[in-house]
Design a protein around this motif. Sequence first.
Motif, short mmCIF file in Angstrom:
data_model
loop_
_atom_site.label_atom_id
_atom_site.label_comp_id
_atom_site.label_asym_id
_atom_site.label_seq_id
_atom_site.Cartn_x
_atom_site.Cartn_y
_atom_site.Cartn_z
N CYS B 42 0.81 -1.22 0.00
CA CYS B 42 0.00 0.00 0.00
C CYS B 42 0.84 1.26 0.00
N GLU B 43 2.03 1.19 0.50
CA GLU B 43 2.90 2.36 0.60
C GLU B 43 2.28 3.50 1.41
N GLY B 45 1.30 2.58 4.89
CA GLY B 45 1.36 2.18 6.29
C GLY B 45 0.21 1.34 6.79
N VAL B 46 -0.72 0.97 5.93
CA VAL B 46 -1.92 0.32 6.43
C VAL B 46 -1.85 -1.21 6.36
N CYS B 47 -1.22 -1.74 5.32
CA CYS B 47 -1.39 -3.18 5.06
C CYS B 47 -0.41 -4.07 5.81
N GLY B 48 0.75 -3.54 6.16
CA GLY B 48 1.71 -4.33 6.93
C GLY B 48 2.55 -5.30 6.12
N CYS B 50 4.98 -4.78 4.31
CA CYS B 50 6.37 -4.36 4.24
C CYS B 50 7.07 -4.44 5.59
N CYS B 62 7.70 0.80 4.48
CA CYS B 62 7.31 1.83 3.50
C CYS B 62 7.23 3.21 4.13
S1 FES Z 1 3.30 -1.36 2.13
FE1 FES Z 1 1.46 -1.42 3.25
S2 FES Z 1 2.17 -0.89 5.21
FE2 FES Z 1 3.90 -0.64 4.02
#
Ligand code: FES
Lengths: 273, 158, 790
Positions: B42-43, B45-48, B50, B62
Amino acid sequence: MKPADFRYARPATLDEALTLMAGEGEIAALAGGQSLMPMMNFRIAQPEVLVDLNAVADLAGVTEMDGTVRIGAMTRYSDLARHDVLARLPLVARALPHVAHPSIRNRGTLGGSLALADPAAELPAVALALGAKVHLASTHGTRSVAADDFFQGLYETDRAEDELVTAIDLPAATAQETYGFHEVARRHGDYAMAGVALTRRDDGLRIAFFSVSDRPVRAKAAETVLRDDPTKLDLAIEALDEIDFTGDLNGGPDMKRHLAGVVLRRAWAEVLA
Amino acid sequence: MTTHDITITINGEAITATVPARRNLVDFIRQEAGLTGSHVGCEHGVCGACTVEVNGTPVRGCLMLAVQADGAHVTTVEGLADTGRGHRLRAAFQTHNALQCGFCTPGMLASALEYVEGGGTADRTAIREHISGNYCRCTGYQAIVDAIVEVIETGEGA
Amino acid sequence: MTGPALIFDKPNAYIGQSTPRADTNRLLEGRGRFVDDIQLPRMLHAAFLRSPYAHAEIRGLDTSAAKAAPGVVRVLTGADLEGVVEPYVGVLTHLKGLRSAPQMPLAVDRARWQGEPLAMVLARSRAEAEDAAALIEADLDPIPAACDAETALDPDAPVIHPEFGSNLAWERLVDVGDVDAAFARDDVQVVSRTLRFGRHTGVTLETRAAVAEYDPSEDRLTFHYSGQAPHMMQFIFAKHLGLAEENVRVVANDVGGSFGIKIHTYGDEVATAAAAKLLGRPVKFVADRYESFLSDIHARDHVVEARMAVDKAGKIVALDFDDLTGIGPYSMYPRTSAIEANQVLNLTGAPYDLENYRARGRVVFQNKNMMCQYRAVGHPIAMAICDGLLEDAAAKIGMDVVEMRRVNLMRDDSYPRASASGMKLDDLSHQKALNVLVETMGYDALRAEQAELRARGVYRGIGFVSMVEVTNPSPMFYGIGGAPIASQDGATVRLDAGGGLRVSSSVTEQGQGTNAILAQIAAGVFGVPIERVTVTTGDTDTVPYGGGTWASRGAGIGGEAMLQAAHALKEQVLEVAAVMLQSDAATLDIQNGSVVDGSGARMTLSDLARTVYYRGNELPSDLKPELIATRHYRVTDFPFVFTNGAMAAHVEVDTETGLVKVLNFWAVEDCGRVINPKLVDEQVRGGVVQGIGGALYEECIYSEDGQLMNATMADYLVPMAVEMPDIVVRHVETPTKTSVLGAKGAGEAGTGGAPAAVMNAVNDALRPLGATLWQMPMTPERILKALGKV
Ligand code: FES
Ligand SMILES: Cc1cc2nc3c(=O)[nH]c(=O)nc-3n(C[C@H](O)[C@H](O)[C@H](O)COP(=O)(O)OP(=O)(O)OC[C@H]3O[C@@H](n4cnc5c(N)ncnc54)[C@H](O)[C@@H]3O)c2cc1C
Ligand code: FES
């Protein structure tokens, strides 16, 4: 979704950081980056210079003196959550688990949260409810502002562009102090649909809502009602009309108005319990 | 374009590179170090997806710049496999089919590891809260919780 | 169906066992092979300028500053691709009357949705490509837009494709029995509701991604893609880029979730292939999350006016509805955007014995992102209409919802038969599934608890759905209408010299475990330990020709092809073995990697294979073993193989905040033969959670002028761990008679059924308060409005 180009500096001391903040062009302080980086990735924020505060030792650390807890701006949520001082900050302890998720709390900072002043964030409202003092510094000197005067609008604070938040003072809880906190969120860790933090001490009652208006807001009329008679909850809820409710994707102003009453009712039950 | 010379020790190997200031940590890990096990979902911070460990703490790759990790020690999912750390979790993930497409898995493992190594209990709600910042579209989460519970109940560490 | 006997109970019969998936090791150790992991020499990165408006004339695109920006190699606009890409039109002949306009990968003179690609920048890095895209000066003239599907057919609505004269894309009417007479009967009670289904989208964790390589010396395109249907894409690239089909290779390695999102023709991906061809260099495009929200297909978006008549005994006398769905400005190519409405008409009421049925579907153009097939196409709408009204009617006549289903569900001994809409049905078990469900969930105790809690002001609800799922489609789904979409799939099984089995299949893997079940089938049917099977899928250069993964067909169709191929190879091997061992093939078998007879192992497969491959001189000259077999399979007797299921949701509604907590969920599935119980259970669970997402959380929220307001993962709410319940899954196994394997599909049932069950449960909780809600997602605000609190 890559940020626009910028210059990056990592000062080691507060003085260096303040000098950098006083420079030309659009400058942003980088704390935990948990709000600023997403905005930069979306190119909603495009600072020319990024002043990374993560190496500034003067901004870290927690100290306690005469019933006041001073928390350095760069204190991360997760460090705070593990800190002994939390025993004297039960309202903060109560609110912290509602802020985002573990790996975000591992980076996000208290100073960043206050400086950002997201109307839906927990800690600004907690700061209001506790009557916190925000310490600011720039190359012109230092000053401190009461939380009541600090939050001025949607993502707007009393902080001047070249100022840094350096620390936050919170009163340590007294034996008689009671507190309440309640938020309703669609999912765990989300910004709330509505929430309230409140403290009751000998010297008064402070009720601060978040995610109901364009900033964290005190409900002073409701405070007066409940301070005079803790059983007059319905009247206090009616008095919430004083708030300028603003909607978001979760609902319009009516929804916020309704939820404000609900969270106050639930938080107040905690206070009385 | 502003660049910086940095050295990041990833899974024990020091990687030196000249990077644009704006390059984030997960892109650095994937592109400069060629460790593509950490994912980008997601870049913001939501999906985790990374999530990687920086100096022992799981963070969003990210939302951190590579230049901020100059001098730091980073552990990725490949590093865990190399050292055997988390092997019980990985085995339990396989038995319970706690991954389908596997895109969330590296981040999920990092969060699960933080929980198990941090002494978390086998309480399903607490586990769900701890992984609440890791999105998985495929599994529906139950199998992931089952895997973590099993590892904790076995009592031999992650 | 005749075929190999006794394949299900031999020593190596992996079918029916929860064998762990071997390929998860790679993924657990960070060794996945996803498209964005590919880095090639001279590779360029693509970024797109997308329309900021829902509807705009493109007056001009000044790309000079972008071209001059650092790192930029080329900037392409719609005009640059004219003559390079042949436009495509998303229609199918069997959907009579469906119309759509020719589409280009980059808009040429009009942009028709916010997010439509207008120009493409190719640069050394994605960041530089984005920098340059921001420098393109787009002279756009916003024009009136038709965003709302409900008003898109109004006479004064802006017409998106003027040549059509209106925004109607397709219309179909099903009218069976005498609906009007049934509603006019004086012994019936009628319920009528308007149901609304919000738009949602797939949110695969891995976004759409492509790397295109073009070699001009061979006129050959290799397209690495994160998707489900390699052969379909091969045809599309060949046709629309003017290449010989055999010169196009489409490779799908690991895919980070798909759910139907990654089975369509996207302009940005076609442009990526076209750019690689124009530049003779590899080009990578990885959609960022914002682009995903704006351009991955959306799903649902229906408004349904529905009514049901029931008699005193609770028998459904008639069902009548009118479905309107908005599909965006084009019908998606090549599957079209009319299939969902078609499914709604086909599937509504299909579990029930129903004589009078009328359904109208209208599909309209609008200036929003395109809508197309996503997991459980049309099912959530179909199930919510019928089961929603059924429970509403039950409340009205004071009948228990389970009892009412028992009265109306088709009897398990009544097949083969047809549904009211004319679907051929066989091997279903609605009554049994419902019985298992009621027993599993402890229905009576739950109702007692519910009543007790209600008295204390706690509002819990129990809701059901009885459902069918379309799986294992025949050519009647797409092929008949002219789409390059195979309904057959092929499998090849090869015995290697070392005694291992190398198999390949045209179905594809996106995490559901296709490769694992193919290995189970091959190992079990042929007779080797599963560790000796290596599976290849997702590469048009090497796998047999076939349709890929869609409509829950991997196990049922791909699995059957694998079964047939493994069996064919086994027969070959036994023929060779019989000669070598001088015995009768009928007395031999293959077990655990060896040829065996009644007395035990006679020869290892490796010995046999090495003899064939290296020492052919030892064999009689007329024996010419192949040691490789390929078989293809398609469903012939039925258009689809339906599965059925029964599900129930148990929820608690916080009537002050409007929040719904799903406390429990139970799913009973009949997907025929279960090849790997664990994998099926997990498919069901993942599907249910996606269904709960649609019911409670997920919605693409548009402003009136067609701006997507929540194109971030912070604002578009997907289900996360804390809010999701543990889900109990049970099976009833009624194998389909259409194949030896007997497997039907299982991948979509959860997503198709859960929304109706959750909606019914919420309404069950709200009814005592005099409220119901017929709009998904059932958000706190909508619930509070239904309760009159806001
Ligand atoms: S890419 Fe989704 S939290 Fe970093
Ligand atoms: C998925 C996700 C969920 C989240 N959920 C929540 C939630 O539920 N509740 C919540 O409260 N927050 C939430 N957050 C935000 C998180 O708490 C942020 O960390 C916090 O708001 C900002 O802190 P930071 O240290 O990361 O600041 P940064 O992102 O680094 O900075 C934020 C802003 O403050 C400025 N700034 C930072 N520090 C200073 C300083 N010392 N002096 C002057 N200016 C400064 C920066 O220039 C920037 O403008 C979430 C974030 C994510 C990614
Ligand atoms: S396994 Fe696919 S996202 Fe988690």
